[in-house]
Design an enzyme around this catalytic site. Structure first.
Site, PDB file in Angstrom:
ATOM      1  N   ARG A 268      69.134  60.119  37.518  1.00  0.00           N
ATOM      2  CA  ARG A 268      68.355  61.361  37.619  1.00  0.00           C
ATOM      3  C   ARG A 268      66.989  61.169  36.987  1.00  0.00           C
ATOM      4  O   ARG A 268      66.867  60.582  35.911  1.00  0.00           O
ATOM      5  CB  ARG A 268      69.105  62.500  36.915  1.00  0.00           C
ATOM      6  CG  ARG A 268      70.461  62.719  37.550  1.00  0.00           C
ATOM      7  CD  ARG A 268      71.191  63.922  37.003  1.00  0.00           C
ATOM      8  NE  ARG A 268      72.489  64.027  37.667  1.00  0.00           N
ATOM      9  CZ  ARG A 268      73.393  64.959  37.414  1.00  0.00           C
ATOM     10  NH1 ARG A 268      73.138  65.895  36.505  1.00  0.00           N
ATOM     11  NH2 ARG A 268      74.536  64.982  38.056  1.00  0.00           N
ATOM     12  N   ARG A 283      70.881  62.919  27.450  1.00  0.00           N
ATOM     13  CA  ARG A 283      70.176  63.121  28.716  1.00  0.00           C
ATOM     14  C   ARG A 283      69.468  61.835  29.104  1.00  0.00           C
ATOM     15  O   ARG A 283      68.481  61.455  28.498  1.00  0.00           O
ATOM     16  CB  ARG A 283      69.173  64.274  28.562  1.00  0.00           C
ATOM     17  CG  ARG A 283      68.514  64.735  29.857  1.00  0.00           C
ATOM     18  CD  ARG A 283      67.639  65.948  29.620  1.00  0.00           C
ATOM     19  NE  ARG A 283      68.392  67.081  29.125  1.00  0.00           N
ATOM     20  CZ  ARG A 283      69.069  67.927  29.901  1.00  0.00           C
ATOM     21  NH1 ARG A 283      69.020  67.795  31.197  1.00  0.00           N
ATOM     22  NH2 ARG A 283      69.755  68.914  29.378  1.00  0.00           N
ATOM     23  N   GLU A 355      77.514  70.865  27.216  1.00  0.00           N
ATOM     24  CA  GLU A 355      78.106  70.656  28.529  1.00  0.00           C
ATOM     25  C   GLU A 355      78.569  69.206  28.724  1.00  0.00           C
ATOM     26  O   GLU A 355      77.836  68.258  28.453  1.00  0.00           O
ATOM     27  CB  GLU A 355      77.061  70.986  29.601  1.00  0.00           C
ATOM     28  CG  GLU A 355      77.567  70.740  31.007  1.00  0.00           C
ATOM     29  CD  GLU A 355      76.488  70.963  32.067  1.00  0.00           C
ATOM     30  OE1 GLU A 355      75.477  71.610  31.770  1.00  0.00           O
ATOM     31  OE2 GLU A 355      76.679  70.470  33.198  1.00  0.00           O
ATOM     32  N   SER A 358      80.998  70.049  34.865  1.00  0.00           N
ATOM     33  CA  SER A 358      80.616  71.206  35.653  1.00  0.00           C
ATOM     34  C   SER A 358      81.490  71.168  36.904  1.00  0.00           C
ATOM     35  O   SER A 358      81.491  70.178  37.625  1.00  0.00           O
ATOM     36  CB  SER A 358      79.141  71.089  36.027  1.00  0.00           C
ATOM     37  OG  SER A 358      78.655  72.311  36.512  1.00  0.00           O
ATOM     38  N   ARG A 396      78.474  61.307  27.748  1.00  0.00           N
ATOM     39  CA  ARG A 396      78.610  62.433  26.821  1.00  0.00           C
ATOM     40  C   ARG A 396      79.985  62.450  26.158  1.00  0.00           C
ATOM     41  O   ARG A 396      80.135  62.907  25.023  1.00  0.00           O
ATOM     42  CB  ARG A 396      78.343  63.757  27.542  1.00  0.00           C
ATOM     43  CG  ARG A 396      76.862  63.920  27.883  1.00  0.00           C
ATOM     44  CD  ARG A 396      76.537  65.306  28.401  1.00  0.00           C
ATOM     45  NE  ARG A 396      75.101  65.398  28.720  1.00  0.00           N
ATOM     46  CZ  ARG A 396      74.504  66.495  29.182  1.00  0.00           C
ATOM     47  NH1 ARG A 396      75.225  67.595  29.398  1.00  0.00           N
ATOM     48  NH2 ARG A 396      73.216  66.502  29.427  1.00  0.00           N
TER      49      ARG A 396
END
Length: 433
Positions: A268, A283, A355, A358, A396
């Site tokens: 990303r 991130r 988070e 998802s 994560r």
RNA sequence: GGAGAGGUGGCAGAGCUGGUUGAAUGUACCUGACUCGAAAUCAGGCAUACGGUAACCCCGUAUCGGGGGUUCGAAUCCCCCCCUCUCCGCCA
């Protein structure tokens, strides 16, 4: 993509539901495009019908050796207008497609209305938040402390938002991914898949990343013959290749539900998130994720979502990591989702939940873009529903394990379920290298 | 990288000297007949998208790898591209 019929039949209803997520539907623009399309399309098809009929007559006449100049003259009149319309029609249809392509999915009726994450609804908390009788360190200090996390070298190799793992940490990362895949494949009935990490634009369009979110992707141009360029895109999630397996397919009813698990890197660009989560590996431009994807009968999709969410939760439970489940509000959901649950894991150093997964039901939104269908009980093709969820984001999860399993001396106890993947190792300690 | 062959309906496979072909034929599948039942046989049906429509009926348009062109008309002719297969070379 929304059903254009829904916009034709009840544009105010659609607009209202989209407003809940902060999207303003340009009703006038739609009606304008629709009116234009209708005129051009019906007229074009009318002329084409006329031309086809005449061509057929000419064919028959010539077969009999008759004179065709009269009919030929007649068709010639159709020619000019038709030629113009045949240029216009695809343009109008493209405009309509472009208009529809950037409209997000409508939230499910149970989605709490709100424009920011503050309106998300906490569903449950699971596991006890650990207490420490020493000052907790974050994963960066812990990882650098035991000598397996090396951001300096990652920056040299690539730049910011990359990480480099070594030794026990690298192995722990691999162990986590394998443990996750094994659990889903062996216990939850998912078929393990290995998929391409570079996909074409059609695949990105199918799951909704294109055309609206190109800036979030890494594009890899590829020189084709005669100066043409074909773009590949690095997948931002395994959702893209796995879900697109059914693009342009009509699968038999019996094959539903289809359940796949894939462990892939995800890429990303993180455009627009400058300054956020700059420390550590929260991130990154590249991270690993184990993804669950399901293609199901429309009647089953919400039950399937609960199931899929549960499968993701099992991983956290087996790892003994405390977490909570949030139902996202209308304004916090992703573009393609009708309903999303986030799972947030407890991070002691941040003293908060972050988070880690998802899980979403996209209903027919992706399927319509992909023309992914099944043959229903009446034998008719019908759009299927797609779902996916992270189970889990590996990087994560590694962060969560480090922080939750840290000891006063800076070592990390290895969760029991991972030890078989770690050669029986029970603890990560500083390696003198 | 070099040489050749090819991409047509679920599958197989015609058509490719342009014309009533959305597409022969076989097979698979569905329905009916025959049968106690099955097989075999016979008859019929069987693509998708979009539009006209509220409509799974009906009518129309598009689709024979993709795009463009020639033509009154193209699966059939021309151009470009993509993909697949075979052989040789190279290679994780």
């Amino acid at each position: 993509m929304l059903d254009i019929q829904a916009l034709r039949n009840d544009i105010d209803g659609v607009a209202a539901r989209l407003a809940a997520r902060g999207f303003t539907l340009d009703k006038a623009r739609f009606q304008e495009l629709e009116a234009e399309r209708k005129v051009i399309q019906t007229r074009t098809q009318e002329l084409q019908a006329k031309r086809n009929a005449s061509a057929k007559q000419i064919g028959m006449a010539k077969a009999k050796g008759l004179d065709t100049t009269d009919i030929m003259a007649e068709v010639a009149q159709v020619g000019d207008e038709l030629k113009q319309l045949e240029v216009k029609l695809p343009l109008v249809l493209q405009e309509m497609d472009a208009f529809l392509s950037v409209i997000p999915n409508m939230p499910h009726s149970s989605v709490p209305v709100g424009l920011s994450e503050a309106a998300n609804a906490e569903m449950r908390r699971v596991g006890d938040v650990p207490t420490f009788d020493f000052d907790v360190k974050d994963h960066v200090s812990l990882g650098e402390g035991i000598g397996g996390l090396d951001f300096d070298t990652a920056i040299k190799l690539s730049g910011a938002r990359f990480s480099l793992l070594k030794g026990g940490l690298a192995r722990l990362h691999r162990a986590l991914a394998q443990f996750m895949v094994d659990t889903h494949a062996d216990q939850h009935g998912y078929t393990e898949t290995y998929v391409p990490y570079l996909v074409n634009a059609a695949s990105m369009r199918g799951t909704g990343q294109l055309p609206k979110f190109e800036e979030d992707l890494f594009r890899v141009p590829r020189q084709m013959g005669e100066g043409g360029v074909q773009n590949f895109y690095l997948i931002p999630t395994a959702e893209v290749p796995v879900t697109n397996m059914v693009r342009d397919e009509i699968v038999p009813l019996e094959s539903l539900p289809m359940k796949f698990v894939a462990h892939t890197p995800c890429f990303r660009s993180e455009a627009g998130s400058a300054g956020r989560d700059t420390r550590g590996m929260i991130r990154q431009h590249q991270f690993d994720k184990v993804e669950l994807v399901q293609m199901v009968h429309p009647d089953e999709s919400y039950a399937a979502l609960e199931g899929l969410l549960g499968h993701a939760e099992v991983i956290l439970q087996k790892l003994n990591l405390p977490y909570r489940v949030m139902k996202l509000c209308s304004g916090d959901m992703g573009f393609s989702a009708a309903l999303t649950y986030d799972i947030e894991v407890w991070l002691p150093a941040q003293n908060t939940y972050r988070e880690i997964s998802s899980c979403s039901n996209f209903e027919a939104f992706q399927a319509r873009r992909m023309q992914a269908r099944f043959r229903n009980a009446n034998g008719k093709p019908e759009l299927l529903h797609t779902l996916n969820g992270s189970a889990l984001a590996v990087g994560r999860t590694l962060v969560a394990v480090l922080e939750n399993y840290q000891q006063a001396d800076g070592s990390i106890v290895i969760p029991e379920v991972l030890r078989p993947y770690m050669g029986g190792l029970e603890k990560l300690t500083k390696v003198v290298a």
